[in-house]
Scaffold this active site. Structure first.
Site, PDB file in Angstrom:
ATOM      1  N   HIS A 336       0.378  -1.219   0.187  1.00 40.65           N
ATOM      2  CA  HIS A 336       0.330  -0.065   0.329  1.00 40.65           C
ATOM      3  C   HIS A 336       0.920   1.152  -0.491  1.00 40.65           C
ATOM      4  O   HIS A 336       0.856   1.894  -0.789  1.00 40.65           O
ATOM      5  CB  HIS A 336      -0.544   0.080   1.290  1.00 40.65           C
ATOM      6  CG  HIS A 336      -2.084   1.216   0.846  1.00 40.65           C
ATOM      7  ND1 HIS A 336      -1.868   2.416   1.368  1.00 40.65           N
ATOM      8  CD2 HIS A 336      -2.724   0.809   0.237  1.00 40.65           C
ATOM      9  CE1 HIS A 336      -3.144   2.355   1.782  1.00 40.65           C
ATOM     10  NE2 HIS A 336      -3.591   2.047   0.794  1.00 40.65           N
ATOM     11  N   CYS A 337       1.902   1.169   0.573  1.00 41.57           N
ATOM     12  CA  CYS A 337       2.486   1.871   0.996  1.00 41.57           C
ATOM     13  C   CYS A 337       2.896   2.762  -0.915  1.00 41.57           C
ATOM     14  O   CYS A 337       3.336   3.647  -0.742  1.00 41.57           O
ATOM     15  CB  CYS A 337       3.996   1.588   1.801  1.00 41.57           C
ATOM     16  SG  CYS A 337       3.289   1.413   3.849  1.00 41.57           S
TER      17      CYS A 337
END
Length: 354
Positions: A336-337
């Site tokens: 997600h980062c």
């Protein structure tokens, strides 16, 4: 393409809000890893995992990939040959595009974006090149956008697309981001910029998380009414008390309709992982939701399969895919980062027709 300043009408004034991640995407934006020193001499392994992640996402939706130099572009093109990827030569410091990239907002079928300032989680690393990425994306898309003076990272905020947002005090309230902004002022800011009418606060995140506890490493919406949150059963682990307090707080919270959320508990990895700078923050909550799929980090851990079993029923109709993030987590984050979704829709240039 029109720039909006804080003195101009806000996204809320013009009817724009931040959609949920599970809304349809036009593309995923990412950056290619380039600096061996930042990856503590493990760049080759990191790039191998990145390539698998990019190829997986590109099976479902186009990937817009930023590359910072000719070597990075050559390496990425070789590893990603045949995938649905568009390359952009852009000066970069790092790869965490969830945090330094734009946050997209939507009005009906129209898409615009908000350009927040980025300072590498309170000045922990170089950030000047990464802070310019939203302006580059706006130029490429010819998108109307709001230039905000506040620092805000995408990984620090979760939304359900119905006006509810989640964040952590340990991140948003640090003095190295926006001194003087308290919970009430953040609530007003996010309502005007992203359409968050109800901002819910948890205490903190994982031990040794250099983001100061981003919400996307611990607690995520999986639909408008469901939240999955990380838990640590071992009372001796420093993460136990923080995760338990978050769980208890979530059980008391209410959604946009005044109803309790449905809460699912997600285990943290069983094994403690150490990196060059101490304990790493591996988590299964850092999954990425795309068009017809969810990609979940895996660590070669005894809890890998259990995490997938928890998440699978929360995403009916989407293919749940576990991919290795054992090398990527060495940089402090996961899937997600390193991703940022561009919602589906036509690009709004900043001009409304009379």
């Amino acid at each position: 393409m029109r720039h909006f300043l804080p003195s101009d009408p806000s996204p809320h004034d013009l009817g724009f809000t931040m959609p949920a991640e599970w809304a349809p995407h036009a593309a995923t934006w990412m950056s290619w890893p380039a600096d061996d020193d930042l990856w503590f001499g493990r760049l080759s392994g990191v790039r191998a995992e990145f390539a698998e992640l990019v190829r997986t996402i590109a099976r479902f939706e186009p990937v817009q990939l930023l590359v910072r130099d000719p070597e990075s572009e050559q390496d990425a093109r070789a590893r990603l040959a045949g995938a649905d990827v568009t390359f952009h030569a852009v000066a970069l410091d790092d790869v965490w595009l969830r945090d330094n990239g734009p946050i997209f907002v939507q009005r009906g079928q129209e898409i615009a974006l908000v350009n927040w300032r980025f300072n590498a989680w309170g000045g922990k690393f170089h950030w000047q090149n990464d802070d310019r990425v939203p302006e580059y994306v706006a130029q490429v898309l010819n998108a109307g956008h709001w230039d905000r003076p506040e620092i805000l990272e995408g990984g620090g905020l979760e939304v359900n697309g119905r006006g509810v947002g989640l964040t952590t005090r340990s991140c948003f309230l640090t003095e190295t981001r926006n001194p003087g902004l308290d919970e009430a002022r953040y609530g007003a800011l996010l309502q005007q910029t992203l359409g968050v009418r109800q901002l819910l606060w948890l205490g903190g995140g994982l031990e040794n998380d250099h983001t100061d506890g981003h919400i996307d490493t611990i607690t995520r919406f999986t639909d408008e009414q469901t939240i999955v949150t990380s838990v640590e059963p071992n009372p001796a682990d420093p993460n136990h008390a923080v995760m338990q307090a978050n769980l208890e707080a979530l059980r008391e919270m209410r959604d946009q309709d005044g109803q309790p959320f449905r809460i699912a508990e997600l285990p943290l990895p069983a094994e403690r992982l150490e990196g060059a700078e101490g304990r790493l923050p591996p988590t299964y909550a850092n999954f990425y939701i795309g068009n017809g799929f969810v990609v979940v980090p895996q660590y070669g851990d005894p809890h890998d399969e259990q995490a997938l079993a928890v998440l699978r029923p929360l995403f009916p109709g989407r293919e749940l895919i576990g991919l290795s993030s054992r090398e990527i987590i060495g940089g402090g984050g996961s899937f997600h980062c390193v991703t940022q979704q561009q919602p589906a829709g036509s690009i709004w240039t900043g001009q409304d027709r009379p």
